[in-house]
Write a protein that holds these residues in place. Sequence first.
Motif, PDB file in Angstrom:
ATOM      1  N   UNK A  42     -21.045  -2.765   3.891  1.00  0.00           N
ATOM      2  CA  UNK A  42     -19.825  -3.562   3.861  1.00  0.00           C
ATOM      3  C   UNK A  42     -18.904  -3.138   2.739  1.00  0.00           C
ATOM      4  N   UNK A  43     -17.645  -3.622   2.819  1.00  0.00           N
ATOM      5  CA  UNK A  43     -16.631  -3.285   1.821  1.00  0.00           C
ATOM      6  C   UNK A  43     -15.646  -4.447   1.751  1.00  0.00           C
ATOM      7  N   UNK A  44     -15.282  -4.831   0.522  1.00  0.00           N
ATOM      8  CA  UNK A  44     -14.271  -5.873   0.311  1.00  0.00           C
ATOM      9  C   UNK A  44     -13.226  -5.327  -0.657  1.00  0.00           C
ATOM     10  N   UNK A  70     -18.809   0.083  -7.297  1.00  0.00           N
ATOM     11  CA  UNK A  70     -17.548  -0.500  -7.768  1.00  0.00           C
ATOM     12  C   UNK A  70     -16.522   0.624  -7.801  1.00  0.00           C
ATOM     13  N   UNK A  71     -15.449   0.478  -7.037  1.00  0.00           N
ATOM     14  CA  UNK A  71     -14.439   1.524  -6.947  1.00  0.00           C
ATOM     15  C   UNK A  71     -13.079   0.921  -7.247  1.00  0.00           C
ATOM     16  N   UNK A  72     -12.524   1.299  -8.389  1.00  0.00           N
ATOM     17  CA  UNK A  72     -11.165   0.904  -8.754  1.00  0.00           C
ATOM     18  C   UNK A  72     -10.439   2.150  -9.245  1.00  0.00           C
ATOM     19  N   UNK A  90      -6.044  -0.935  -3.460  1.00  0.00           N
ATOM     20  CA  UNK A  90      -5.519   0.421  -3.459  1.00  0.00           C
ATOM     21  C   UNK A  90      -6.630   1.461  -3.387  1.00  0.00           C
ATOM     22  N   UNK A  91      -7.808   1.142  -3.897  1.00  0.00           N
ATOM     23  CA  UNK A  91      -8.884   2.132  -3.982  1.00  0.00           C
ATOM     24  C   UNK A  91      -9.841   2.082  -2.788  1.00  0.00           C
ATOM     25  N   UNK A  92      -9.583   1.242  -1.802  1.00  0.00           N
ATOM     26  CA  UNK A  92     -10.487   1.158  -0.638  1.00  0.00           C
ATOM     27  C   UNK A  92     -10.484   2.469   0.148  1.00  0.00           C
ATOM     28  N   UNK A  93     -11.629   3.104   0.323  1.00  0.00           N
ATOM     29  CA  UNK A  93     -11.694   4.348   1.111  1.00  0.00           C
ATOM     30  C   UNK A  93     -11.717   4.032   2.606  1.00  0.00           C
ATOM     31  N   UNK A  94     -10.586   3.573   3.132  1.00  0.00           N
ATOM     32  CA  UNK A  94     -10.529   3.088   4.510  1.00  0.00           C
ATOM     33  C   UNK A  94     -10.819   4.213   5.499  1.00  0.00           C
ATOM     34  N   UNK A  95     -10.235   5.392   5.294  1.00  0.00           N
ATOM     35  CA  UNK A  95     -10.382   6.487   6.246  1.00  0.00           C
ATOM     36  C   UNK A  95     -11.671   7.270   6.037  1.00  0.00           C
ATOM     37  N   UNK A  96     -12.190   7.269   4.792  1.00  0.00           N
ATOM     38  CA  UNK A  96     -13.349   8.110   4.481  1.00  0.00           C
ATOM     39  C   UNK A  96     -14.681   7.477   4.858  1.00  0.00           C
ATOM     40  N   UNK A  97     -14.762   6.148   4.848  1.00  0.00           N
ATOM     41  CA  UNK A  97     -16.056   5.492   5.017  1.00  0.00           C
ATOM     42  C   UNK A  97     -15.998   4.536   6.205  1.00  0.00           C
ATOM     43  N   UNK A  98     -17.041   4.562   7.022  1.00  0.00           N
ATOM     44  CA  UNK A  98     -17.180   3.617   8.119  1.00  0.00           C
ATOM     45  C   UNK A  98     -18.206   2.569   7.706  1.00  0.00           C
ATOM     46  N   UNK A 118       0.644  -2.006   0.411  1.00  0.00           N
ATOM     47  CA  UNK A 118      -0.778  -1.643   0.402  1.00  0.00           C
ATOM     48  C   UNK A 118      -1.578  -2.678   1.175  1.00  0.00           C
ATOM     49  N   UNK A 119      -1.338  -3.961   0.909  1.00  0.00           N
ATOM     50  CA  UNK A 119      -2.084  -5.019   1.593  1.00  0.00           C
ATOM     51  C   UNK A 119      -1.733  -5.070   3.075  1.00  0.00           C
ATOM     52  N   UNK A 120      -0.473  -4.767   3.400  1.00  0.00           N
ATOM     53  CA  UNK A 120      -0.104  -4.733   4.820  1.00  0.00           C
ATOM     54  C   UNK A 120      -0.875  -3.637   5.552  1.00  0.00           C
ATOM     55  N   UNK A 121      -0.976  -2.463   4.931  1.00  0.00           N
ATOM     56  CA  UNK A 121      -1.716  -1.373   5.565  1.00  0.00           C
ATOM     57  C   UNK A 121      -3.189  -1.754   5.747  1.00  0.00           C
ATOM     58  N   UNK A 122      -3.774  -2.418   4.733  1.00  0.00           N
ATOM     59  CA  UNK A 122      -5.189  -2.815   4.859  1.00  0.00           C
ATOM     60  C   UNK A 122      -5.355  -3.873   5.948  1.00  0.00           C
ATOM     61  N   UNK A 123      -4.396  -4.786   6.051  1.00  0.00           N
ATOM     62  CA  UNK A 123      -4.457  -5.810   7.087  1.00  0.00           C
ATOM     63  C   UNK A 123      -4.385  -5.182   8.472  1.00  0.00           C
ATOM     64  N   UNK A 124      -3.577  -4.114   8.629  1.00  0.00           N
ATOM     65  CA  UNK A 124      -3.382  -3.484   9.933  1.00  0.00           C
ATOM     66  C   UNK A 124      -4.510  -2.525  10.298  1.00  0.00           C
ATOM     67  N   UNK A 125      -5.124  -1.848   9.298  1.00  0.00           N
ATOM     68  CA  UNK A 125      -5.998  -0.733   9.648  1.00  0.00           C
ATOM     69  C   UNK A 125      -7.414  -0.801   9.082  1.00  0.00           C
TER      70      UNK A 125
END
Length: 852
Positions: A42-44, A70-72, A90-98, A118-125
């Motif tokens: 999981x990731x938050x 912990x990734x910041x 900002x530091x969430x590896x959205x594309x790199x990690x499933x 940044x938050x809009x992109x995370x909400x969408x993707x």
Amino acid sequence: MANDRNASARNDTPTGVKAVLGPTNTGKTHLAIERMCAHSSGMIGFPLRLLAREVYDRVVKIKGENSVALITGEERIEPKSARYLICTAEAMPVMERSMAFVAIDEAQLAADRERGHVFTDRLLHARGREETMILGSSTIEPLVRALVPGVEIVTRPRFSTLTHAGAKKLSRVPPRSAIVAFSSEQVYAIAEMLRRFRGGAAVVMGALSPQTRNAQVALYQSGEVDYLVATDAIGMGLNLDVEHVAFAGLSKYDGRRHRRLTTAEMAQIAGRAGRHQKDGTFGTLTGSGGHDSEFEPDEVYAIEEHRFTPLTKLFWREPEPRFDSLGTLIADLEVRPDRPELAPAPEAIDLAVLKRLADEGDVADTVRGFGQVRRFWEVCRLPDFRQQGIETHSRFVARLWQDLRSGELGADFVAGQIAQLDRTGGDIDTLQGRIAAIRSWAYIAQRPDWVLARDEMAARARAVEARLSDALHGKLTERFINRRTAVLMKKLGPDAGLLSVRLEDEEVLVEGEHIGSLRGFAFQVDPGARLSDRKLLLAAAEKHLSRLLQKRADALVETIAGKDGAAAITLEDGALVWDSQKLASLAPGRSLLTPLVVPDRTLDAVPAPSRKALIAALEGWLDTAFSPLAPLIKLDEASRAADAGPDLRALLITLVERGGMAPRDDTGVDRLDKGRRTMLARLGVKVGALDLFVPAMLRPQAIALWRQMARIAGKPAGPLPEPHMAPTLPAENHRAAPGYRSLGNQLVRLDIAEKLLREAHDLRARTDRAAAGFRLDPARAVSMGLTTASYARLLRLAGFQPLMPRSLAAEAHGAPAPVRWRWRPPRRQIEPERPAPPRRDGAFAALAEMVR
């Protein structure tokens, strides 16, 4: 590219997307942590590094250190086997990690001008394979429904209620309160005032490092201080035990203009009050100034009922721009979204830096090709931790790019930059500046291809930040927290008797804090205490010192009764002194030798039984201390005897008042009959040719003690006695010294004078032949320090008369030749007692007149 991304936002098929919405204190974050830990991974994403660190520590306790990362931007703890990622948004590896589970916290920040895109992109993707959770305020609900088709909306009620408490003076703000201000100057001013009359406050501001903020929050959470002064940084997810939130103002500068807070922003901050099932209150500070410093009725209603105007737009910026050229990159970052729910993001500082440097030819000319443009954009996205504005930040980014465009930064160079900041001296502002600078280098060191020996440099940067944060925490604590006042203010209520009070040497400690000193039985407030603290410290002393004083009094009574009791107390200038402090004073009593013991006011604080025992012990000590005056006490008692007679009684009283010595002519001893003269001898009184004296009183200690008693009784006491009571003294420096007789230029001790005269009388008795007289050798007197002139004067005073001219003595250069003397008894007239004259208004007055 932008249209493709917008299309993907519309066509994504969410798999298990749930939006958990509601006000603060609804347990949203706790729910997300529970759900993540129930999945295999999981990731938050959180809005603050501080909040991410707090959740990281919680998850580590559940899953173990090797399973959690912990990734910041400034800190990266990423074990190889980590399956749970705690990140800043900002530091969430959205594309790199499933990941099986993904959550985004505080999603309503998608409407923030600086970070909203940044938050809009995370909400969408940002999506989890099995479950996705969007956490935020209810104000974002319409936009979530529009942008995420098929989303499940769950609204959670607040666990506790919020109530408006009105405006309060700062001095009336209750304990366990947070005071929120919107500038560092106002934060400092309020914290300083709280220090003066409440012991201080913890300080939390966005400009502080996470470690410093954690340390300050810990001061508040532990109860060491009861107040927290903060900027609106506390409104974002910090879990605090706050019962009341007081707003120092309701407007702030948002980077563009000074504006009033929105109702949702007010509620986000006020929602820090009351946690879990405990209700909270909110209000304002009176006297904060401005027409907008009070809540409007509709604002109070909205906050209490959690009813806010829904958001209508979220800020959006192309998250995957093209890197063909700087122009293409800027164009993509400025493209407008084609969805009505999305608005183009205001120009953030990273885009402003990019555009500024793109206009500078010497910088733009170095950026060529896809790889260079992409790398340049990453450098421009360096956060402006120092908050010094676009101009200053652009220059820093330009210098960094010059070093990075040809490769990685050398370890020596980075180490040198870090070492320059590794200095813990300076004031609060200086330390804040260094922390901001070291955060920039911590961010740089975390980048995967920017620094050689990345792990080592990142560790160094974190270590320096930790040291600077500790120093800043110390400075804030030193300036804004008076631990002593904080402890006493907390405990001076009904439970004051439970305080830990102890005495170290003479220093009084309450709950480990120094409040003053105990000298004797007098409590002295710490001289370093502020004037505003003195009343508080005196109150603490009044409540908690009685048992210390009781123990001290009981111990002193035992000491006085012991072997060393005589040395424990001293009599100084009519006062009984112990430990350099006065315990009691002597006042005139029935006679000169029976003074009264008057306890000092410092003993009033001693509990009554112990005080009475101590006073009795002091009176007993005084009886022992009067032992040098035992001969005078004997005379004083004899003067009150029935068989003393008036003449002897008057003589004894005179001797007592004069310290056991008086000129013979002043005593009337020649009027005494034989029986009373015998009584006088038994009392130890020496009747000399010139003086009456008690030999035991010719000692410095006895004379000094008598002088104190005489001064207390208001009698003349004469000068201080000679320390060694020498046989003779020069008259010019010791005129009228007690125990001496004046011989003009010299004084002779009374017993020495009597001895010389007795020897003269013995010689006279053996050799006197009437007119021929007898010879007296002055050698004996000279050996005792008398001059022949002083010796001759002594003889004359006792009735001896010289028969040889005095000039013969002056002819000798050494000792004068013996002189012939004769003796005639001194004339001492004993006046007969005359009857008292009759009263003029009496019956015998007329008879007396007739007789005349």
